[in-house]
Design an enzyme around this catalytic site. Structure first.
Site, PDB file in Angstrom:
ATOM      1  N   ASP A  19       0.876  -1.159   0.000  1.00 23.21           N
ATOM      2  CA  ASP A  19       0.000   0.000   0.000  1.00 23.21           C
ATOM      3  C   ASP A  19       0.916   1.212   0.000  1.00 23.21           C
ATOM      4  O   ASP A  19       2.097   1.121   0.377  1.00 23.21           O
ATOM      5  CB  ASP A  19      -0.896  -0.010   1.239  1.00 23.21           C
ATOM      6  CG  ASP A  19      -1.793   1.211   1.325  1.00 23.21           C
ATOM      7  OD1 ASP A  19      -2.377   1.593   0.294  1.00 23.21           O
ATOM      8  OD2 ASP A  19      -1.880   1.797   2.417  1.00 23.21           O
ATOM      9  N   ASP A  21       0.035   5.095   0.865  1.00 24.69           N
ATOM     10  CA  ASP A  21      -0.119   6.090   1.919  1.00 24.69           C
ATOM     11  C   ASP A  21      -0.054   5.439   3.293  1.00 24.69           C
ATOM     12  O   ASP A  21      -0.856   4.568   3.623  1.00 24.69           O
ATOM     13  CB  ASP A  21      -1.461   6.826   1.763  1.00 24.69           C
ATOM     14  CG  ASP A  21      -1.588   7.510   0.403  1.00 24.69           C
ATOM     15  OD1 ASP A  21      -0.638   8.198   0.014  1.00 24.69           O
ATOM     16  OD2 ASP A  21      -2.633   7.342  -0.255  1.00 24.69           O
ATOM     17  N   GLY A  63      -7.984   3.867   3.609  1.00 19.09           N
ATOM     18  CA  GLY A  63      -7.860   2.712   2.730  1.00 19.09           C
ATOM     19  C   GLY A  63      -9.007   2.496   1.768  1.00 19.09           C
ATOM     20  O   GLY A  63      -8.932   1.642   0.889  1.00 19.09           O
ATOM     21  N   SER A 141      -5.942   5.131  -3.654  1.00 17.74           N
ATOM     22  CA  SER A 141      -5.847   6.541  -4.013  1.00 17.74           C
ATOM     23  C   SER A 141      -5.680   6.742  -5.514  1.00 17.74           C
ATOM     24  O   SER A 141      -4.924   6.042  -6.175  1.00 17.74           O
ATOM     25  CB  SER A 141      -4.669   7.188  -3.281  1.00 17.74           C
ATOM     26  OG  SER A 141      -4.503   8.527  -3.698  1.00 17.74           O
TER      27      SER A 141
END
Length: 272
Positions: A19, A21, A63, A141
């Site tokens: 992931d 961020d 998320g 994102s």
């Protein structure tokens, strides 16, 4: 801190999904700041008495695809707005309008403040690359690629599956496992031998649902217990913990990289 001793060790994994961020870059902090500004203003418009807090970010936004997160948080305060469309302007009183407003605030903060990767995450990425381990970023994102470029990481990953990809290809967002499965497929692997690094509860749940070989929860504030409950095999506070374990002794075996051994160090202390 570990959940499942039967999980693969990191050394046994053939590919790794990150992931973005909160795992690779501290942009979760930028997202949190942008969401706070937007929802403090939005709640004031609707006379909401329960103020926005970081707990709202972790419960409703972290998320998740942006518009889904907006709708979730609005519903938690009893606010019912029309969904709207993805091209709604930021001042539109729709779910999409609020999401687009937040994106503009996020972009402005990112441009003004910049971003650098977490040192420990960069160390692990460099180490995995040296071992020839394929890596991909899987992020809900739509800003993933600009963030990677801003952090100087645009060429570090073999694939990127992000919010733009999800829309273009109709891939369900986290907590469904589909984005992670798409990332693994782009690297040429099934989930059984792939590791996933996630800081969001919804992302950990997605990786667990996808039956990935190793699910590492990264605790950037949500706490270890929710990440373990969502399906993390182990939880670390920083990826540097895995770099230290992997390089501290040339005689360390693959089993020494298992979740049970890593827990010895982590227990001394787990949207976009």
């Amino acid at each position: 801190m570990t959940r499942d001793l039967a999980a693969l060790s990191l050394a046994e994994c053939e590919a790794v999904l990150f992931d973005l961020d909160g795992v690779v870059t501290p942009t979760a902090e930028v997202h949190m700041k942008a969401w706070a500004q937007v929802f403090e203003e939005e709640f004031a418009k609707h006379g909401v008495t329960v103020p926005y807090s970081d707990a709202d970010y972790f419960a409703s936004l972290d998320g998740k695809p942006r518009y889904d997160g907006v709708q979730s948080l609005l519903s938690s305060r009893g606010i019912d707005l029309p969904w709207g469309s993805a091209d709604d302007p930021g001042d539109a009183e729709t779910v999409c309008g609020i999401g687009n407003r937040k994106n503009a605030v996020f972009a402005a903060i990112l441009e003004h403040e910049g971003v650098a990767p977490y040192a420990g995450s960069l160390d692990l990425i460099v180490q995995l690359a040296a071992r020839g381990i394929p890596m991909a970023v899987v992020s809900s994102s739509k800003n993933a690629r600009p963030v990677l470029r801003a952090a100087g990481l645009g060429d570090r990953f073999d694939a990127v599956v992000d919010g733009v990809t999800a829309v273009e290809e109709g891939i369900p967002g986290k907590p469904a496992p589909d984005m992670f499965l798409a990332g693994a497929k782009r690297l040429g692997f099934g989930p059984a031998t792939v590791a996933v690094f996630e800081d969001a509860i919804s992302g950990v749940a997605a990786a667990h649902a996808g039956e990935f070989g190793l699910v590492v929860g990264v605790d950037r504030g949500v706490g270890p217990e929710p990440l373990l409950a969502a399906g993390a095999d182990l939880v670390v506070q920083d990826l540097e913990e895995l770099v230290a374990r992997d390089t501290s002794d040339s005689d360390v075996s693959d089993n020494d990289m298992s979740g049970s051994d890593i827990s010895d160090s982590t227990d001394q202390e787990e949207v976009r």
